[in-house]
Design a protein around this motif. Structure first.
Motif, mmCIF file in Angstrom:
data_model
loop_
_atom_site.group_PDB
_atom_site.id
_atom_site.type_symbol
_atom_site.label_atom_id
_atom_site.label_comp_id
_atom_site.label_asym_id
_atom_site.label_seq_id
_atom_site.Cartn_x
_atom_site.Cartn_y
_atom_site.Cartn_z
ATOM 1 N N ARG A 256 7.171 1.459 -2.472
ATOM 2 C CA ARG A 256 7.149 2.728 -1.744
ATOM 3 C C ARG A 256 6.257 2.633 -0.514
ATOM 4 N N LEU A 257 5.115 1.973 -0.663
ATOM 5 C CA LEU A 257 4.198 1.817 0.459
ATOM 6 C C LEU A 257 4.803 0.922 1.541
ATOM 7 N N SER A 258 5.485 -0.138 1.122
ATOM 8 C CA SER A 258 6.079 -1.066 2.101
ATOM 9 C C SER A 258 7.199 -0.400 2.895
ATOM 10 N N PHE A 259 7.948 0.504 2.275
ATOM 11 C CA PHE A 259 9.046 1.179 2.968
ATOM 12 C C PHE A 259 8.541 2.134 4.043
ATOM 13 N N SER A 260 7.360 2.699 3.839
ATOM 14 C CA SER A 260 6.829 3.694 4.778
ATOM 15 C C SER A 260 5.850 3.083 5.784
ATOM 16 N N HIS A 261 5.630 1.786 5.672
ATOM 17 C CA HIS A 261 4.618 1.142 6.505
ATOM 18 C C HIS A 261 5.247 0.492 7.735
ATOM 19 N N GLU A 262 4.526 0.527 8.863
ATOM 20 C CA GLU A 262 5.018 -0.082 10.102
ATOM 21 C C GLU A 262 4.812 -1.593 10.042
ATOM 22 N N SER A 263 5.799 -2.326 10.482
ATOM 23 C CA SER A 263 5.721 -3.787 10.472
ATOM 24 C C SER A 263 4.629 -4.282 11.421
ATOM 25 N N GLY A 264 3.860 -5.265 10.972
ATOM 26 C CA GLY A 264 2.849 -5.883 11.825
ATOM 27 C C GLY A 264 1.519 -5.170 11.846
ATOM 28 N N GLY B 214 -10.871 -7.881 2.778
ATOM 29 C CA GLY B 214 -10.370 -6.534 2.539
ATOM 30 C C GLY B 214 -9.238 -6.113 3.446
ATOM 31 N N VAL B 215 -8.504 -7.079 4.024
ATOM 32 C CA VAL B 215 -7.406 -6.758 4.953
ATOM 33 C C VAL B 215 -6.173 -7.583 4.580
ATOM 34 N N TYR B 216 -5.012 -6.919 4.603
ATOM 35 C CA TYR B 216 -3.785 -7.560 4.132
ATOM 36 C C TYR B 216 -2.615 -7.258 5.063
ATOM 37 N N LEU B 217 -1.547 -8.043 4.883
ATOM 38 C CA LEU B 217 -0.257 -7.767 5.487
ATOM 39 C C LEU B 217 0.797 -7.820 4.384
ATOM 40 N N PHE B 218 1.917 -7.178 4.618
ATOM 41 C CA PHE B 218 3.003 -7.266 3.655
ATOM 42 C C PHE B 218 3.716 -8.612 3.780
ATOM 43 N N GLY B 219 3.892 -9.277 2.665
ATOM 44 C CA GLY B 219 4.678 -10.506 2.609
ATOM 45 C C GLY B 219 4.328 -11.516 3.673
ATOM 46 N N ASN B 220 5.354 -11.908 4.441
ATOM 47 C CA ASN B 220 5.176 -12.924 5.484
ATOM 48 C C ASN B 220 5.074 -12.318 6.888
#
Length: 230
Positions: A12-20, A53-59
Motif C-alpha cells: 500500500r505504501l509503495s503504490f502511493s509513494h513517488e518514485s525516486g 535510517g533511509v531507504y528506497l523501494f526495491g531497485n
C-alpha cells in the motif's frame, strides 16, 4: 493466495509513494512500519537501505528532486532563491546539475551523507526577522509529481536572491533575473519587506525597483522611507 498483513502494508505504501524519493525511518513509523519491520523488508528486497535510517523501494534510484522532497518532508525547509524562480517559471533555462538552495531555520541540520552526490546547499541565512513562520509565502509547486516540494513564492524568492548577491549569486545574474520580475504582487513585496531586517537587501531592492522602473517600486520606496533608509 492470502497476502500477509505485513506485505499488504508495504504494498500500500509503495503504490502511493513517488518514485525516486528516499524514505526515512520517521516516515515509515508514521505509516506503521517499525525499525524491526523495515529490517525485514530490506531482507526480503522490498526496501533498499541507502543510508542511516533511509531507504528506497526495491531497485529504485534516488532522483534529484526526490532527494530534496525527502528532506523537505521531514523538515520545515523550502527551496528558495534562484532555483525557486526557475521552478516558478521566471528563469527559462536550468544549468546542468544546477545547485538547489534549501533554506531553513535549523542551525544543526546538515545535508545527509546519502544526499551528498546531489548538488544541494543548505543555509539558515535569509533577509527576514525571526518572527515569520518557517514557510511564510512558501507553497507546494503546482503540477509537480512531488507533493512535498515546497518552493518560495516569487516575491520571497526575489528577496532571497537579492540577499545572496555577491556571496551566493553573481551581480550580473541577479540584475538580469530581477529585471524580468515585472508582474510581482506589490502587496506581498510590502508585507515581506516589513519583516526584512537586512538593510543591504532593502537598499538593493529599492535600487533595482527604480533602475528598472518596476510597477512595485512605490511600495519599496514607502517601506524604505518609513524606516528612514537613505
Amino acid at each position: 493466495m492470502k497476502i500477509k498483513p505485513t506485505i499488504r502494508l508495504i504494498q500500500r505504501l509503495s503504490f502511493s509513494h513517488e518514485s525516486g524519493v528516499p524514505i526515512s525511518s520517521k516516515y515509515l513509523r508514521e505509516n506503521e512500519i517499525s525499525r524491526a519491520l523495515a529490517y525485514k523488508y530490506v531482507a526480503s528486497h522490498w526496501l533498499t537501505k541507502i543510508g542511516k535510517g533511509v531507504y528506497l523501494f526495491g531497485n529504485e534510484k534516488p532522483s534529484n528532486y526526490g532527494v530534496v522532497s525527502a528532506i523537505l518532508r521531514d523538515n520545515e525547509f523550502h527551496i528558495g532563491g534562484r532555483h525557486a524562480l526557475s521552478l516558478r517559471g521566471n528563469i527559462h533555462y536550468l544549468r546542468a546539475n544546477e545547485r538547489i538552495d534549501i533554506f531553513g531555520n535549523n542551525p544543526k541540520f546538515k545535508i545527509p551523507l546519502w544526499a551528498k552526490p546531489f548538488n544541494l546547499k543548505y543555509t539558515t541565512k535569509n533577509p527576514f526577522d525571526l518572527s515569520i513562520p518557517d514557510r511564510w509565502f512558501v507553497s507546494k509547486l503546482e503540477d509537480s509529481s512531488y507533493p512535498t516540494l515546497f518552493v518560495s513564492e516569487r516575491e520571497r524568492a526575489m528577496l532571497e536572491l537579492i540577499y545572496g548577491l555577491g556571496s551566493i549569486y553573481a551581480k550580473e545574474e541577479v540584475e538580469q533575473i530581477v529585471e524580468t520580475l515585472v508582474g510581482l504582487r506589490s502587496k506581498v513585496i510590502g508585507t515581506l519587506l516589513e519583516h526584512c531586517d537586512s538593510i543591504r537587501t532593502l537598499k538593493q531592492c529599492r535600487f533595482y525597483a527604480q533602475r528598472f522602473d518596476m510597477p512595485w517600486k512605490s511600495v519599496v520606496n514607502e517601506i524604505c522611507e518609513g524606516r528612514k533608509i537613505k
